[in-house]
Design an enzyme around this catalytic site. Structure first.
Site, mmCIF file in Angstrom:
data_model
loop_
_atom_site.group_PDB
_atom_site.id
_atom_site.type_symbol
_atom_site.label_atom_id
_atom_site.label_comp_id
_atom_site.label_asym_id
_atom_site.label_seq_id
_atom_site.Cartn_x
_atom_site.Cartn_y
_atom_site.Cartn_z
ATOM 1 C CG ASP A 38 -37.049 -47.420 1.947
ATOM 2 O OD1 ASP A 38 -37.414 -47.424 0.754
ATOM 3 O OD2 ASP A 38 -35.858 -47.489 2.297
ATOM 4 C CG HIS A 55 -44.627 -46.407 -5.746
ATOM 5 N ND1 HIS A 55 -43.709 -46.460 -4.731
ATOM 6 C CD2 HIS A 55 -43.907 -46.308 -6.898
ATOM 7 C CE1 HIS A 55 -42.486 -46.390 -5.242
ATOM 8 N NE2 HIS A 55 -42.584 -46.303 -6.548
ATOM 9 C CG LEU A 149 -53.151 -36.953 12.695
ATOM 10 C CD1 LEU A 149 -52.050 -37.287 13.687
ATOM 11 C CD2 LEU A 149 -53.471 -38.188 11.851
#
Ligand code: V07
Length: 264
Positions: A38, A55, A149
């Protein structure tokens, strides 16, 4: 002289980081870290830039944090990239966001493949624009056999929606006589969620000072350690991730080996 000093300072910083990294690795690492990324809009606003610039910057941080999490030996990293609520944003912003997976994968997929990362999605992928769907399914296919991962993107994801869908499927199977109502258990419900193949998050991070879950993995976070920071996502870095992990490890130590369920 100044250059030398700066270089020395950089060296000290990276030495400090390496020490912290090594120390964290000597203790129990969280297997699964989930992050609510956020503060991208606020980061841009502070610089009088358009929200989309925030963004884009946020996407670059995703690369940095993925690399570092993989280096550390984290098993699963779940990132909340787009919520079912995000469709309410201005169309131009949504269009831009829907280009980010392609942008990200266009430059970064070869590195992910090389680093043995497996890319996974959770959310309603079907209703994404074709170009986004194409990019993400291609990345999942190309990395399907990797066992490093697990990079799990929550894309067009909402937790209540996920639970409702699971309940609908279960109800259908009861109606069809495939399972009985009695056999519905936590374990069974688990197996109908989008996270059925994942472990539960051990650590949840939310950036940017908001202290809520915003419909993110409500079922899965039941026993997760929560860590909130005022740092905006585009300002988040390796040191921030280590800080969260260090805090997780201190809490774990304090519980003296007891599992979450046994403390309440
Ligand atoms: C998005 C950047 C990070 C901050 C939060 C909002 C904006 C990476 C992806 C992505 C998704 C799927 C994938 C590869 C990359 C992404 C969206 C937004 C919609 F396979 N960052 N990022 N997707 N932001």
């Amino acid at each position: 002289m100044l250059k030398k000093l700066i270089r020395k300072n950089e060296k000290t910083i990276s030495k400090d980081m390496n020490d912290r990294k090594a120390k964290a690795q000597q203790e129990q690492l969280p297997n699964h870290i989930a992050i609510i990324m956020d503060g991208n809009g606020r980061w841009a606003k502070k610089r009088t830039l358009p929200r989309i610039a925030g963004h884009y910057e946020g996407m670059k941080i995703v690369k940095k944090i993925t690399r570092f999490a993989n280096e550390l030996g984290i098993k699963t990293l779940t990132l909340y990239a787009f919520s079912t609520e995000n469709w309410k944003r201005p169309k131009l912003e949504v269009d831009f966001l829907m280009r980010l997976p392609e942008e990200f994968l266009g430059t970064y997929l070869p590195e992910l493949i090389e680093q043995n990362v497996r890319v996974n999605m959770m959310g309603n992928i079907e209703s994404l624009p074709e170009h986004t769907k194409r990019a993400v399914t291609n990345a999942m296919n190309q990395t399907a056999n990797n066992d490093g991962l697990l990079l799990n993107f929550a894309l067009n994801y909402g937790s209540r929606d996920e639970i409702v869908q699971a309940v609908q499927k279960i109800a259908n199977e009861v109606q069809e006589g495939k399972i009985t109502a009695d056999s519905i258990s936590e374990k069974l419900l688990d197996s109908y969620l989008m996270t059925k193949d994942l472990t539960e998050p051990d650590l949840l991070i939310r950036t940017s000072g908001e202290v809520r879950l915003s419909n993110f993995m409500l079922w899965q976070l039941a026993y997760t350690e929560l860590w909130f920071t005022d740092t905006l996502w585009p300002d988040f870095d390796e040191s921030s991730l280590l800080e969260a992990i260090e805090s997780f490890q201190t809490r774990n130590r304090r519980y003296g080996g007891l599992k979450g369920e046994e403390i309440n």
